[in-house]
Scaffold this active site. Sequence first.
Site, mmCIF file in Angstrom:
data_model
loop_
_atom_site.group_PDB
_atom_site.id
_atom_site.type_symbol
_atom_site.label_atom_id
_atom_site.label_comp_id
_atom_site.label_asym_id
_atom_site.label_seq_id
_atom_site.Cartn_x
_atom_site.Cartn_y
_atom_site.Cartn_z
ATOM 1 N N THR A 1 -12.014 6.018 -11.443
ATOM 2 C CA THR A 1 -13.359 5.908 -10.880
ATOM 3 C C THR A 1 -14.033 7.270 -10.686
ATOM 4 O O THR A 1 -15.224 7.408 -10.960
ATOM 5 C CB THR A 1 -13.278 5.141 -9.538
ATOM 6 O OG1 THR A 1 -12.716 3.862 -9.825
ATOM 7 C CG2 THR A 1 -14.639 4.961 -8.906
ATOM 8 N N GLY B 1 -8.072 5.993 -6.158
ATOM 9 C CA GLY B 1 -8.845 6.879 -5.288
ATOM 10 C C GLY B 1 -8.543 8.355 -5.423
ATOM 11 O O GLY B 1 -8.837 9.136 -4.508
ATOM 12 N N GLY C 1 -14.393 -8.500 -16.287
ATOM 13 C CA GLY C 1 -13.925 -9.730 -16.930
ATOM 14 C C GLY C 1 -13.121 -9.493 -18.197
ATOM 15 O O GLY C 1 -13.161 -10.296 -19.120
ATOM 16 N N LEU C 2 -12.390 -8.399 -18.229
ATOM 17 C CA LEU C 2 -11.500 -8.032 -19.338
ATOM 18 C C LEU C 2 -12.193 -8.034 -20.707
ATOM 19 O O LEU C 2 -11.680 -8.582 -21.683
ATOM 20 C CB LEU C 2 -10.265 -8.959 -19.380
ATOM 21 C CG LEU C 2 -9.418 -8.988 -18.122
ATOM 22 C CD1 LEU C 2 -9.759 -10.197 -17.264
ATOM 23 C CD2 LEU C 2 -7.938 -9.026 -18.441
ATOM 24 N N CYS D 1 -4.933 -7.566 -12.875
ATOM 25 C CA CYS D 1 -6.391 -7.692 -12.742
ATOM 26 C C CYS D 1 -6.684 -8.688 -11.611
ATOM 27 O O CYS D 1 -6.121 -9.780 -11.602
ATOM 28 C CB CYS D 1 -7.012 -8.169 -14.059
ATOM 29 S SG CYS D 1 -8.807 -8.316 -13.911
ATOM 30 N N ASN E 1 -3.493 -1.465 -9.237
ATOM 31 C CA ASN E 1 -4.759 -1.921 -9.807
ATOM 32 C C ASN E 1 -5.759 -2.031 -8.652
ATOM 33 O O ASN E 1 -5.454 -1.647 -7.519
ATOM 34 C CB ASN E 1 -4.570 -3.261 -10.522
ATOM 35 C CG ASN E 1 -5.597 -3.506 -11.628
ATOM 36 O OD1 ASN E 1 -6.790 -3.265 -11.430
ATOM 37 N ND2 ASN E 1 -5.145 -3.979 -12.772
ATOM 38 N N THR E 2 -6.930 -2.533 -8.922
ATOM 39 C CA THR E 2 -7.965 -2.576 -7.877
ATOM 40 C C THR E 2 -7.636 -3.608 -6.795
ATOM 41 O O THR E 2 -6.850 -4.530 -7.013
ATOM 42 C CB THR E 2 -9.325 -2.909 -8.503
ATOM 43 O OG1 THR E 2 -9.188 -4.101 -9.272
ATOM 44 C CG2 THR E 2 -9.812 -1.790 -9.392
HETATM 45 O O1 RRO Z 1 -11.833 -6.014 -16.780
HETATM 46 C C1 RRO Z 1 -11.803 -6.067 -15.538
HETATM 47 O O2 RRO Z 1 -12.643 -6.688 -14.891
HETATM 48 C C2 RRO Z 1 -10.734 -5.411 -14.767
HETATM 49 C C3 RRO Z 1 -9.420 -5.284 -15.181
HETATM 50 BR BR1 RRO Z 1 -8.825 -5.788 -16.861
HETATM 51 C C4 RRO Z 1 -8.443 -4.724 -14.314
HETATM 52 O O3 RRO Z 1 -7.243 -4.587 -14.601
HETATM 53 N N1 RRO Z 1 -8.868 -4.319 -13.094
HETATM 54 C C5 RRO Z 1 -10.144 -4.438 -12.710
HETATM 55 O O4 RRO Z 1 -10.479 -4.044 -11.586
HETATM 56 N N2 RRO Z 1 -11.060 -4.976 -13.551
#
Ligand code: RRO
Length: 304
Positions: free
Chosen positions: A265, A243, A73-74, A129, A191-192
Amino acid sequence: MAKISVEVAGVSFQNPVFLASGIWGESGLSLARAFKKGAGAVITKSIGPVPREGYPNPTVVELGEWGLINAMGLPNPGIKNYRAEIETAKKAGAVVVGSLFGANPEEFATIALAMERAGAISLELNLSCPHAKGLGSEIGQDPTALSEVILAVRKSVRIPIWAKLTPNTHDPAALAEAAVKAGADAITAINTVRAMAISSKALRPVLAHGLGGLSGPAVKPIGLACVWQIYERVKVPVIGVGGITTGEDAFEYILAGASAVEVGTALSKKGASLFHEVCDGLEAQLEEHGFSSLKEAVGAAHRK
Ligand code: RRO
């Protein structure tokens, strides 16, 4: 340790294996430590305009070999408090790239300037994100909104801008093209990947926020495909992330078109020796396959 230096958007780095945003970037000292342990550059956690607590726990779910899903959640202390951390890392000799997010172009531009003044050598705009309302990929999936952010940051700073893009889109290369047109000097992908875990015992999502982002070995094929497509569409350097656990993983990203890579990770399982391992492993792969430089291998899979 291997010494493969690399240039990204006019800035030289001692090696092409960087610390990804979101891990070990909470303080200047943790950034400095990652740099001392062998990262070619260290990327801060994503910093916003004001302090933000993040989501309630649980914020992470482990998926064993696959990796993990997070919805942090940043959480961050806000740029006014974080500036000193960048300065601390710089004083300790680290090469720092500032990662930032905002809700609009003005917020991005203000934070970018503060990061430049604090000593960031480049910026990585978090436009990706996967689960933040009004932030991240909600901006970064829309080429117009993404362009407005980059244009504003371009006016505000002189240092290179990397645009970190989302894989949660049907055409990542179109986003990269829009980013470059607006002034991005490099693209970071990815990003994820938006993801979720459900508890069959509690009959609810495992993460308090519900949706999260998947990282780790399971996303490598998705990251490779994004880098591949982006490399075909734009001329700026691509930084591959997603990965990477071994030198061979990094080499695959380079062959797909990345000029450098980030690790995240895997650090939580392998520790800081991973930077040396990936870097040495990458150099061994280059040698084994007869490449005389890293540059020569960038995108080589496209020419086969
Ligand atoms: O903080 C997060 O939950 C978060 C961020 Br800012 C992001 O860029 N990517 C992610 O997977 N989590």
